[in-house]
Write a protein that holds these residues in place. Structure first.
Motif, PDB file in Angstrom:
ATOM      1  N   CYS A  14      21.405  32.710  43.808  1.00  0.00           N
ATOM      2  CA  CYS A  14      21.376  31.453  43.066  1.00  0.00           C
ATOM      3  C   CYS A  14      21.550  31.755  41.581  1.00  0.00           C
ATOM      4  N   GLY A  16      20.602  30.000  39.212  1.00  0.00           N
ATOM      5  CA  GLY A  16      19.451  29.515  38.453  1.00  0.00           C
ATOM      6  C   GLY A  16      18.262  30.453  38.562  1.00  0.00           C
ATOM      7  N   CYS A  17      17.898  30.826  39.804  1.00  0.00           N
ATOM      8  CA  CYS A  17      16.641  31.571  40.007  1.00  0.00           C
ATOM      9  C   CYS A  17      16.844  32.952  40.625  1.00  0.00           C
ATOM     10  N   SER A  19      17.364  33.900  43.565  1.00  0.00           N
ATOM     11  CA  SER A  19      16.965  34.106  44.968  1.00  0.00           C
ATOM     12  C   SER A  19      18.213  34.053  45.844  1.00  0.00           C
ATOM     13  N   CYS A  29      20.623  27.066  44.468  1.00  0.00           N
ATOM     14  CA  CYS A  29      19.816  26.829  45.672  1.00  0.00           C
ATOM     15  C   CYS A  29      19.193  25.428  45.637  1.00  0.00           C
ATOM     16  N   CYS A  32      16.210  24.888  43.277  1.00  0.00           N
ATOM     17  CA  CYS A  32      16.612  24.659  41.880  1.00  0.00           C
ATOM     18  C   CYS A  32      17.135  23.233  41.692  1.00  0.00           C
TER      19      CYS A  32
HETATM   20 ZN   LIG Z   1      17.635  28.720  42.620  1.00  0.00          ZN
END
Ligand SMILES: [Zn+2]
Length: 223
Positions: A14, A16-17, A19, A29, A32
């Motif tokens: 992802c 953003g994060c 993961s 994801c 997010c």
């Molecule tokens: Zn994420």
């Protein structure tokens, strides 16, 4: 099967994060998408982004999708979009943002979506205009065409937008220009990745107003 195998060795992460993405997730994801800090500013004209332009330039309405903070998921997303070549981040966020703007009473009857243009040298270096990819996503969910051939950037210098904050009347048309009549008198949704001082958007809006446009603004993040 083969995809699962590759995901095991090279998990798609992802933006953003970081993961691992599930099979049905793309770029960002679900957690997010659900958890990113939305501003909700599109519902309220007296929002802080709109107020950035009050007394400076006649922007009809302005909003940002998310709050920006240092070391946040929003910052990670913008970093991937601007510096890591993941232009699809712009498309995904733009599409999500468009669904929200469709619910706003202020973002109606728009003729064109126009991304803030990059100078051709910068475009060559980055390979794409990140704001254009946001515009493509917005275009998909809002069913409004993108116009990238009217507004263009004359100046390569970042500092010039800062200068224009103070000498704006002398500098109208110095940084941005309009190259044809396609947008004359139209309602424009001007799109950028982040709004901070508002100087870039102000400079764009000044030249659009000279073409009798109405200008609305949407950015992914508000810093
Ligand atoms: Zn994420």
């Amino acid at each position: 099967m083969i995809n699962d195998f590759f995901n095991l060795i090279f998990p798609r992460l992802c933006c953003g994060c970081r993961s691992a993405l599930l099979k049905n997730e793309q770029i960002i994801c679900i957690s997010c998408v659900v958890g990113l800090p939305k501003t909700g500013f599109h519902k309220d004209k007296e929002n802080p982004v709109n107020k950035v332009f009050w007394g400076r330039v006649d922007v009809e309405m302005a909003t940002s999708f998310y709050f920006f903070s240092k070391k946040s998921k929003v910052q990670n997303l913008l970093h991937h979009l601007k510096y890591k070549g993941v232009k699809e981040v712009g498309f995904v966020l733009g599409e999500l943002f468009g669904f929200e703007l469709n619910e706003s009473e202020f973002y109606k009857d728009i003729d064109f979506i126009i991304p803030v243009p990059l100078h051709k040298n910068k475009l060559k270096r980055r390979g794409y205009n990140q704001s254009e990819w946001i515009a493509f996503g917005l275009s998909k969910s809002m069913s409004i065409p993108v116009n990238t051939n009217s507004l263009y950037r004359k100046s390569d210098s970042e500092t010039q937008t800062k200068k224009s904050r103070y000498n704006r009347w002398e500098n109208v048309g110095e940084i941005f220009g309009v190259s044809n009549n396609e947008i004359e008198g139209k309602r424009i949704l001007l799109v950028d990745d982040v709004v901070t001082t508002g100087a870039t958007i102000e400079a764009c809006t000044q030249v659009l107003l000279q073409k009798n446009c109405k200008v609305l603004v949407a950015t992914i993040a508000y810093a």
